[in-house]
Every structure is written in structure tokens, then in C-alpha cells.
Design a protein around this motif. Structure first.
Motif, short mmCIF file in Angstrom:
data_model
loop_
_atom_site.label_atom_id
_atom_site.label_comp_id
_atom_site.label_asym_id
_atom_site.label_seq_id
_atom_site.Cartn_x
_atom_site.Cartn_y
_atom_site.Cartn_z
N LEU A 24 -14.98 -1.98 -4.02
CA LEU A 24 -13.61 -1.48 -3.89
C LEU A 24 -12.60 -2.51 -4.38
CD1 LEU A 24 -13.84 0.30 -0.42
CD2 LEU A 24 -13.58 1.38 -2.66
N ALA A 25 -12.86 -3.78 -4.11
CA ALA A 25 -11.96 -4.83 -4.57
C ALA A 25 -11.97 -4.91 -6.09
CB ALA A 25 -12.35 -6.17 -3.96
N GLN A 26 -13.12 -4.67 -6.71
CA GLN A 26 -13.19 -4.67 -8.17
C GLN A 26 -12.42 -3.49 -8.75
OE1 GLN A 26 -17.38 -4.70 -8.97
NE2 GLN A 26 -17.51 -6.94 -8.95
N GLN A 27 -12.57 -2.32 -8.13
CA GLN A 27 -11.92 -1.12 -8.64
C GLN A 27 -10.40 -1.13 -8.44
OE1 GLN A 27 -13.82 2.04 -6.52
NE2 GLN A 27 -15.31 2.42 -8.14
N HIS A 28 -9.97 -1.61 -7.29
CA HIS A 28 -8.57 -1.48 -6.91
C HIS A 28 -7.88 -2.83 -6.73
CE1 HIS A 28 -9.36 2.75 -6.33
NE2 HIS A 28 -10.38 2.44 -5.54
N GLY A 29 -8.38 -3.85 -7.38
CA GLY A 29 -7.82 -5.19 -7.23
C GLY A 29 -6.35 -5.28 -7.58
N ASP A 30 -5.94 -4.60 -8.64
CA ASP A 30 -4.53 -4.66 -9.04
C ASP A 30 -3.63 -3.99 -8.01
OD1 ASP A 30 -5.73 -2.23 -9.71
OD2 ASP A 30 -4.39 -1.86 -11.40
N LYS A 31 -4.10 -2.90 -7.42
CA LYS A 31 -3.31 -2.22 -6.39
C LYS A 31 -3.21 -3.08 -5.12
CE LYS A 31 -4.54 2.40 -7.92
NZ LYS A 31 -5.26 3.63 -7.61
N ILE A 32 -4.29 -3.75 -4.80
CA ILE A 32 -4.30 -4.62 -3.62
C ILE A 32 -3.35 -5.79 -3.84
CG2 ILE A 32 -5.72 -6.16 -2.20
CD1 ILE A 32 -8.11 -4.29 -2.89
N GLN A 33 -3.41 -6.40 -5.02
CA GLN A 33 -2.53 -7.52 -5.34
C GLN A 33 -1.07 -7.09 -5.27
OE1 GLN A 33 -3.57 -10.70 -6.35
NE2 GLN A 33 -5.75 -10.32 -6.47
N HIS A 34 -0.77 -5.90 -5.79
CA HIS A 34 0.60 -5.39 -5.76
C HIS A 34 1.05 -5.17 -4.31
CE1 HIS A 34 4.19 -3.27 -7.03
NE2 HIS A 34 3.86 -2.26 -6.24
#
Length: 89
Positions: free
Chosen positions: A21-31
């Protein structure tokens, strides 16, 4: 099998799922981390800006580690091994 080994074995599938999940949605998490840090900084009127910035950096590092971005050969890897000095005669 010890208690720790048993616990590791049971948590391994969860770690793999979180990593994916962190690989898939890393940019959303960072934002989301940046957005939360900005809101908190506004609410505290900049009083804790240094601590918020530090915590934000640590959280982003944790997301990167979960996504396995820090492995050698991963995209964005900037590590260069030290060169060995030439042999002296």
C-alpha cells in the motif's frame, strides 16, 4: 519457537500488505503528511515549526522505508560506494 518468532511470523503478511500500500499510494500519503503538518503549524501559529518539520521528515522517512525505497538499486537511490584508493608501490 519463541514468542518473538511467533509474533514475527503472524505479522509478516500484514507488513507485506502495508508495504504494498505504501508503494502504491506513497505520493498520497506524503501529501497528507504535508497537509497535516501545515494545518498544525497554522493552528500553533508557528510556535512549534521546527518540531513539526522534524516530525514530518521522520514520518516521510518511515513511509519510504515501508515502501522499500531505501533498498540499494531502488529508484532515486543516490548512494555511491566509496572508491578504493589505488595501490601504492
Amino acid at each position: 519457537m519463541g514468542l518473538l518468532n511467533n509474533l514475527k511470523a503472524k505479522l509478516s503478511p500484514a507488513k507485506d500488505k502495508v508495504s504494498g500500500l505504501a508503494q502504491q499510494h506513497g505520493d498520497k500519503i506524503q501529501h497528507g503528511i504535508d497537509k497535516a503538518a501545515h494545518v498544525v503549524d497554522e493552528r500553533t501559529k508557528g510556535k512549534y515549526s521546527n518540531k513539526i518539520e522534524s516530525g514530518t521528515g521522520k514520518a516521510k522517512g518511515a513511509v519510504d522505508r515501508l515502501a522499500h525505497k531505501d533498498e540499494p538499486g531502488a529508484a532515486g537511490d543516490t548512494f555511491t560506494p566509496p572508491s578504493t584508493p589505488p595501490p601504492t608501490s
